[in-house]
Design a protein around this motif. Structure first.
Motif, PDB file in Angstrom:
ATOM      1  N   GLU A  87      -6.470  -4.154   0.458  1.00 34.98           N
ATOM      2  CA  GLU A  87      -6.272  -2.707   0.337  1.00 34.98           C
ATOM      3  C   GLU A  87      -6.809  -2.185  -0.995  1.00 34.98           C
ATOM      4  N   ASP A  88      -6.765  -3.025  -2.024  1.00 35.60           N
ATOM      5  CA  ASP A  88      -7.290  -2.630  -3.324  1.00 35.60           C
ATOM      6  C   ASP A  88      -8.821  -2.569  -3.295  1.00 35.60           C
ATOM      7  N   PHE A 144      -4.353   4.104  -1.148  1.00 35.11           N
ATOM      8  CA  PHE A 144      -4.535   2.844  -0.426  1.00 35.11           C
ATOM      9  C   PHE A 144      -4.329   3.064   1.069  1.00 35.11           C
ATOM     10  N   ASN A 145      -5.147   2.386   1.864  1.00 35.02           N
ATOM     11  CA  ASN A 145      -5.009   2.467   3.317  1.00 35.02           C
ATOM     12  C   ASN A 145      -3.709   1.776   3.730  1.00 35.02           C
ATOM     13  N   MET A 203      -8.966  -6.017   5.528  1.00 37.38           N
ATOM     14  CA  MET A 203      -9.997  -5.040   5.151  1.00 37.38           C
ATOM     15  C   MET A 203     -11.348  -5.329   5.783  1.00 37.38           C
ATOM     16  N   SER A 230       0.831  -1.209   0.000  1.00 35.47           N
ATOM     17  CA  SER A 230       0.000   0.000   0.000  1.00 35.47           C
ATOM     18  C   SER A 230       0.863   1.256   0.000  1.00 35.47           C
ATOM     19  N   ASP A 240     -10.694  -2.111  -0.738  1.00 41.00           N
ATOM     20  CA  ASP A 240     -11.074  -0.988   0.117  1.00 41.00           C
ATOM     21  C   ASP A 240     -11.110   0.314  -0.677  1.00 41.00           C
ATOM     22  N   ASN A 250      -5.055  -5.573  10.101  1.00 33.12           N
ATOM     23  CA  ASN A 250      -4.476  -5.402   8.767  1.00 33.12           C
ATOM     24  C   ASN A 250      -5.364  -5.980   7.663  1.00 33.12           C
ATOM     25  N   LEU A 256      -3.652  -1.580   5.822  1.00 37.20           N
ATOM     26  CA  LEU A 256      -4.133  -2.853   5.301  1.00 37.20           C
ATOM     27  C   LEU A 256      -3.044  -3.620   4.554  1.00 37.20           C
ATOM     28  N   LYS A 257      -2.981  -4.921   4.825  1.00 40.80           N
ATOM     29  CA  LYS A 257      -2.087  -5.826   4.113  1.00 40.80           C
ATOM     30  C   LYS A 257      -2.861  -6.807   3.233  1.00 40.80           C
TER      31      LYS A 257
END
Length: 321
Positions: A182-183, A174-175, A227, A69, A185, A225, A178-179
């Motif tokens: 993130e996309d 991207f947040n 979403m 991200s 989201d 981490n 987040l792992k």
């Protein structure tokens, strides 16, 4: 003109094919920004040795390992052009990807985000992604939420997606927390506010044969981490949008199951599962979640072993009907 953002972390086995697919593009107006996310292999050395694409179009940004991200966000910050195209170092495009994205942008200038269909490569076999559009559909504006909910196959996959830079920036990208997801989201935030254009033609390739230790998918990340534990900011939208509610619930049912049967995360999963409208879920799903957890663990282990055997047989040329 496109700014192509490539996060790079220990992808020495794949980066050459990725960059070659960019060099092969029929549309030449682009720049490439590689964000080296603290690679410990020789990925960066391979990039420097290839000289593809043209070095005048190539920029490398180095950062300490911070995750995909942050890598993508930093790449966008350095981007010169108005349209951002993402490509991961282990995936690749068809030669006409950028040119056909250009035509899609020109056909639907009101959209904020643009996607194409794509192929999935698994066990050496390539197949078309089954996103929820009719096979006869060619291109146009889509209801991203409805389409995604049909098959849970991403209609906007990151490496087959172009977004306006101004929209990316207005949504803060991207947040970085987040792992996983993130996309999704970011895309759902955009899709709730702006039109989404889609070209039903496979122009990108998603390599699912990559070593799972280097992929977010397949690993149990900490809830903070993930979403699905970070969607409360969309709670009002979820409650007032039946399509969004259906999508979120389907994602919870599917993606939270490994956490539900995990000893470490079982109890943390219960509040998220409590958000689901179970009356809208299929009987088989409700039955699965009503079974004893110890039995589900045995069943899952057996299914995983069976899947591993099947994938090995597929690699050996055995065909399954």
């Amino acid at each position: 003109m496109f700014s192509i953002i490539i996060p790079l972390y220990n992808k020495s086995a794949y980066i050459e094919k990725c960059l070659q697919s960019i060099s092969n593009q029929t549309f030449p107006l682009f720049e490439v920004i590689i964000v080296n996310d603290g690679s410990t292999d020789n990925s960066l050395e391979i990039v420097k040795s290839l000289k593809v694409p043209d070095t005048q179009k190539l920029q490398v940004i180095n950062q300490v390992n911070s995750g995909v991200s942050i890598a993508r966000n930093n790449g966008v910050k350095a981007a010169k052009y108005s349209y951002i195209a993402f490509l991961d170092a282990d995936d690749w495009w068809e030669p006409t990807y950028l040119s056909e994205m250009k035509y899609l942008i020109e056909a639907f200038p009101e959209a904020a985000i643009y996607g194409s269909n794509y192929k999935l490569l698994k066990s050496g076999i390539s197949r078309l992604a089954t996103v929820g559009v009719d096979p006869s559909y060619t291109k146009g504006l889509i209801d991203y939420i409805q389409i995604y909910a049909k098959t849970l196959c991403m209609p906007l996959w990151t490496c087959a997606t172009v977004i306006r830079k101004e929209i990316f920036k207005s949504e803060n990208g991207f947040n970085p927390i987040l792992k996983l997801g993130e996309d999704f989201d970011l895309w759902v935030r955009v899709a709730l506010k702006y039109p989404v254009a889609f070209l039903n033609k496979p122009l990108a390739n998603y390599n699912q044969d990559v070593n799972l230790t280097n992929r977010a998918v397949g690993n149990l990340h900490k809830p903070e981490n993930h979403m699905l534990w970070n969607l409360d900011y969309l709670l009002e939208a979820e409650l007032n949008n039946p399509d969004l509610k259906l999508l979120f619930d389907k994602l919870r049912v599917y993606n939270l199951f490994p956490y539900y049967i995990s000893k470490a995360y079982h109890n943390l999963t219960k509040p998220e599962l409590a958000k689901i409208d179970w009356s809208k879920q299929p009987h088989i799903v409700k039955l699965k979640y009503s079974m004893p957890v110890w039995l589900l663990r045995i069943w899952t282990k057996w299914m995983l072993q069976g899947s591993m055997v099947k994938q090995k047989l597929i690699r050996l040329g055995v065909k399954f009907t």
